[in-house]
Scaffold this active site. Structure first.
Site, PDB file in Angstrom:
ATOM      1  CG  ASN A   9      -6.461   4.730  12.877  1.00  0.00           C
ATOM      2  OD1 ASN A   9      -7.505   4.739  12.215  1.00  0.00           O
ATOM      3  ND2 ASN A   9      -5.759   5.833  13.128  1.00  0.00           N
ATOM      4  CD1 TRP A  10      -7.392  -1.166   9.849  1.00  0.00           C
ATOM      5  CD2 TRP A  10      -9.365  -1.814   8.996  1.00  0.00           C
ATOM      6  NE1 TRP A  10      -7.526  -2.521  10.047  1.00  0.00           N
ATOM      7  CE2 TRP A  10      -8.722  -2.946   9.536  1.00  0.00           C
ATOM      8  CE3 TRP A  10     -10.619  -1.974   8.399  1.00  0.00           C
ATOM      9  CZ2 TRP A  10      -9.289  -4.215   9.509  1.00  0.00           C
ATOM     10  CZ3 TRP A  10     -11.189  -3.240   8.373  1.00  0.00           C
ATOM     11  CH2 TRP A  10     -10.526  -4.356   8.916  1.00  0.00           C
ATOM     12  CE  LYS A  11      -3.445   6.320  10.389  1.00  0.00           C
ATOM     13  NZ  LYS A  11      -2.229   7.116  10.358  1.00  0.00           N
ATOM     14  CG  HIS A  96      -5.358   9.884  14.731  1.00  0.00           C
ATOM     15  ND1 HIS A  96      -4.636  10.518  13.742  1.00  0.00           N
ATOM     16  CD2 HIS A  96      -4.779   8.675  14.910  1.00  0.00           C
ATOM     17  CE1 HIS A  96      -3.668   9.702  13.335  1.00  0.00           C
ATOM     18  NE2 HIS A  96      -3.728   8.581  14.036  1.00  0.00           N
ATOM     19  CD  GLU A  98      -3.614  10.453  10.151  1.00  0.00           C
ATOM     20  OE1 GLU A  98      -4.706   9.875  10.041  1.00  0.00           O
ATOM     21  OE2 GLU A  98      -2.515   9.864  10.036  1.00  0.00           O
ATOM     22  CD  GLU A 168      -1.411   7.168  17.279  1.00  0.00           C
ATOM     23  OE1 GLU A 168      -1.258   6.028  16.852  1.00  0.00           O
ATOM     24  OE2 GLU A 168      -2.163   8.005  16.747  1.00  0.00           O
ATOM     25  N   GLY A 174       3.227   7.207  10.248  1.00  0.00           N
ATOM     26  CA  GLY A 174       3.295   7.012   8.804  1.00  0.00           C
ATOM     27  C   GLY A 174       4.637   7.381   8.198  1.00  0.00           C
ATOM     28  CB  SER A 214       6.436   3.842  12.214  1.00  0.00           C
ATOM     29  OG  SER A 214       6.150   4.916  11.328  1.00  0.00           O
ATOM     30  N   GLY A 235      -1.349   1.934  12.501  1.00  0.00           N
ATOM     31  CA  GLY A 235      -1.978   2.452  11.282  1.00  0.00           C
ATOM     32  C   GLY A 235      -1.641   1.569  10.091  1.00  0.00           C
ATOM     33  N   GLY A 236      -0.647   1.978   9.310  1.00  0.00           N
ATOM     34  CA  GLY A 236      -0.292   1.305   8.054  1.00  0.00           C
ATOM     35  C   GLY A 236      -0.205  -0.212   8.157  1.00  0.00           C
TER      36      GLY A 236
HETATM   37  P1  PGA Z   1       1.169   4.373  11.493  1.00  0.00           P
HETATM   38  O1  PGA Z   1      -0.110   5.166  12.070  1.00  0.00           O
HETATM   39  O2  PGA Z   1       1.228   3.063  12.231  1.00  0.00           O
HETATM   40  O3  PGA Z   1       0.894   4.205  10.029  1.00  0.00           O
HETATM   41  O4  PGA Z   1       2.365   5.220  11.772  1.00  0.00           O
HETATM   42  C1  PGA Z   1      -0.436   5.129  13.436  1.00  0.00           C
HETATM   43  C2  PGA Z   1      -1.668   5.972  13.673  1.00  0.00           C
HETATM   44  O5  PGA Z   1      -1.817   7.007  13.029  1.00  0.00           O
HETATM   45  O6  PGA Z   1      -2.526   5.604  14.514  1.00  0.00           O
END
Ligand code: PGA
Length: 253
Positions: A9-11, A96, A98, A168, A174, A214, A235-236
């Protein structure tokens, strides 16, 4: 056998050019990764270019969201699922945390988006997960159960084949604080039970449940050893080609 899914997930990172460069650099590193489905989710405006440039590879492109509306119409700023399908995007991440936290997305909106995506013939990665406060109050399972039933009600048996759930925990996204493999396993098994109650045992056994929060090259193997963890939403660590390729090619026993 449930085929694992490793999705990046490149956000809201990377321009179109950077997204293409990253996707092209990733391609050879995962070309032989047939043990899992490899998915990347760039920003909307990069989807078509990336999908075109990696056509014929084993990487699939996902959108990070879609509209609640099934049909085109006067909905400024929205993108319909069928429009994503039209440019070669077969997967969409919905709900998600967010989006739930910062953009007011409710279970009702998540359900409408899921229906829009399914009616466009897409596969949905629906995200669920509790906050730290909710976990500390012993509400984690109740929250996840509510999100599952809120987001997935009204689906038919064939629709369920196109649902992937990503667990998640908000406190792990994050933050560098991953759920332990045991904590994740416990919730994944719970998600499968809830799915069996709400749908059927067969659908529950076929459901892929991804862990997100993470995920890094050094913790993916431990997570993947758990019986109910069928992949990861990253994500990251998905932003860098090397670390994402290491996660895709996690050590299998
Ligand atoms: P993260 O994000 O791996 O940076 O914790 C995961 C996500 O939000 O899908």
């Amino acid at each position: 056998m449930r085929k694992p899914v490793i999705a990046g997930n490149w956000k809201m990172y990377k321009t179109v050019g950077e997204s293409v460069d990253t996707a092209l650099a990733l391609k050879p590193l995962v070309a032989n990764s047939n043990h899992c489905e490899v998915i990347i989710a760039p920003v909307f405006i990069a989807l078509k270019t990336v999908a075109d440039r990696i056509e014929g590879s084993n990487i699939r492109v996902a959108a990070q969201d879609c509209s609640t509306e099934i049909e085109e119409g006067a909905h400024t700023g929205e993108v319909a699922a069928f429009m994503l399908r039209d440019i070669g995007v077969a997967h969409v991440i919905i709900g998600h945390s967010e989006r739930r936290q910062f953009y007011g997305e409710t279970d009702t909106m998540v359900r409408r988006k899921v229906h829009a995506a399914i009616s466009a013939g897409m596969t949905v990665i629906m995200c669920v997960g509790e906050s730290l406060g909710q976990r500390d109050q012993g509400m984690a399972e109740a929250v996840v159960r509510g999100q599952l039933s809120g987001g997935l009600s009204g689906l038919t048996a064939p629709d369920l084949d196109r649902i992937i759930v990503a667990y998640e925990p908000v406190w792990a996204i994050g933050t560098g604080r991953t759920a332990t493999p045991e904590q994740a396993q416990e919730m994944h098994a719970f998600i499968r039970r809830v799915f069996a109650e709400g749908h059927s045992e067969n659908a529950a056994q076929a459901l892929r449940v991804l862990y997100g929060g993470s995920v890094k090259p050094d913790n993916i193997s431990g997570l993947m050893q758990q019986p109910d963890i069928d992949g990861a939403l990253v994500g990251g660590a998905s932003l860098k080609v090397e670390s994402f390729a290491q996660i895709v090619n996690y050590e299998r026993t």
